[in-house]
Design an enzyme around this catalytic site. Structure first.
Site, PDB file in Angstrom:
ATOM      1  N   CYS A   1       5.109   4.874  -5.703  1.00 32.16           N
ATOM      2  CA  CYS A   1       4.045   5.570  -6.450  1.00 32.16           C
ATOM      3  C   CYS A   1       3.298   6.576  -5.586  1.00 32.16           C
ATOM      4  CB  CYS A   1       3.067   4.573  -7.060  1.00 32.16           C
ATOM      5  SG  CYS A   1       1.974   3.802  -5.848  1.00 32.16           S
TER       6      CYS A   1
ATOM      7  N   CYS B   1       2.119  -3.278  -3.098  1.00 31.62           N
ATOM      8  CA  CYS B   1       1.302  -2.092  -3.356  1.00 31.62           C
ATOM      9  C   CYS B   1       0.367  -2.394  -4.540  1.00 31.62           C
ATOM     10  CB  CYS B   1       2.210  -0.907  -3.683  1.00 31.62           C
ATOM     11  SG  CYS B   1       1.305   0.545  -4.264  1.00 31.62           S
TER      12      CYS B   1
ATOM     13  N   CYS C   1       3.152   4.276  -0.172  1.00 28.60           N
ATOM     14  CA  CYS C   1       4.161   3.561  -0.949  1.00 28.60           C
ATOM     15  C   CYS C   1       5.267   4.534  -1.367  1.00 28.60           C
ATOM     16  CB  CYS C   1       3.483   2.965  -2.188  1.00 28.60           C
ATOM     17  SG  CYS C   1       4.637   2.311  -3.401  1.00 28.60           S
TER      18      CYS C   1
ATOM     19  N   CYS D   1      -1.459  -0.127  10.166  1.00 27.17           N
ATOM     20  CA  CYS D   1      -2.854  -0.495   9.956  1.00 27.17           C
ATOM     21  C   CYS D   1      -3.169  -0.200   8.484  1.00 27.17           C
ATOM     22  CB  CYS D   1      -3.706   0.354  10.900  1.00 27.17           C
ATOM     23  SG  CYS D   1      -5.444  -0.053  10.850  1.00 27.17           S
TER      24      CYS D   1
ATOM     25  N   CYS E   1       1.442  -0.002  -7.697  1.00 21.90           N
ATOM     26  CA  CYS E   1       2.648  -0.131  -8.530  1.00 21.90           C
ATOM     27  C   CYS E   1       3.368  -1.457  -8.344  1.00 21.90           C
ATOM     28  CB  CYS E   1       3.604   1.031  -8.254  1.00 21.90           C
ATOM     29  SG  CYS E   1       4.467   0.889  -6.684  1.00 21.90           S
TER      30      CYS E   1
HETATM   31 ZN   LIG Z   1       3.077   1.881  -5.027  1.00 23.02          ZN
END
Ligand SMILES: [Zn+2]
Length: 164
Positions: A133, A82, A130, A153, A85
């Site tokens: 976060c 991510c 995510c 995607c 984070c």
């Molecule tokens: Zn994250």
């Protein structure tokens, strides 16, 4: 232990989780405080951490232009994280070329993402983000390859890649 006391303890058993949280409030407080400090940032705080393009995708559910991300053609072994984070979200083992122009995966890493339905294009789509976060990553569809049949995607700007 006398009979009276053991019966009283038995009655208390269903309340054990509740009692634990009462007896141990400091620990609960510390955990939630840590979460707030790390990832429940305000929009302005996110703006400072991210590029304007990544902010638009991660925090405002924007979508990058297809074929614009170098990660679309990334073929090395490694982990995709991510960009908000740094939580690991996808393994290169689940990456495939979907032809759509966005990095695509047939499976996420365990507990890495959460989903919700969005209606931005009127037809409902399953948005995913995510799990740590809350940053928006992309949409998941049911036309992916086996073994899952899923196609995650993903916006390349919402990810960073570290080769093995
Ligand atoms: Zn994250």
């Amino acid at each position: 232990m006398n009979q009276f006391l053991s019966r009283r303890l038995f009655i208390l058993i269903p309340f054990v989780p509740f009692l634990k949280s009462v007896l141990n409030p400091l620990k609960v407080y510390a955990a939630s405080k840590e979460l707030i400090e790390d990832w429940s940032l305000t929009k302005d705080e996110w703006r400072k951490r991210l590029s304007p393009e990544a902010f638009n995708i991660l925090r405002e559910e924007g979508t990058e232009r297809p074929f614009s991300s170098p990660l679309n053609n990334e073929k090395r072994k490694g982990i995709f994280y991510c960009a908000g984070c740094n939580l690991g979200l996808f393994s290169s083992d689940a990456k495939f070329d979907s032809g759509t122009g966005w990095p695509s995966f047939w499976e996420s890493l365990e507990n890495a993402i959460e989903t919700k339905i969005d209606f931005k294009l009127i037809v409902p789509r399953t948005e995913y983000h995510c799990s740590r976060c809350g940053g928006h990553q992309g949409h998941v569809f049911n036309d992916g390859p086996q073994p899952t049949g899923k196609r995650y995607c993903n916006n390349g700007l919402a990810l960073t890649f570290k080769p093995e």
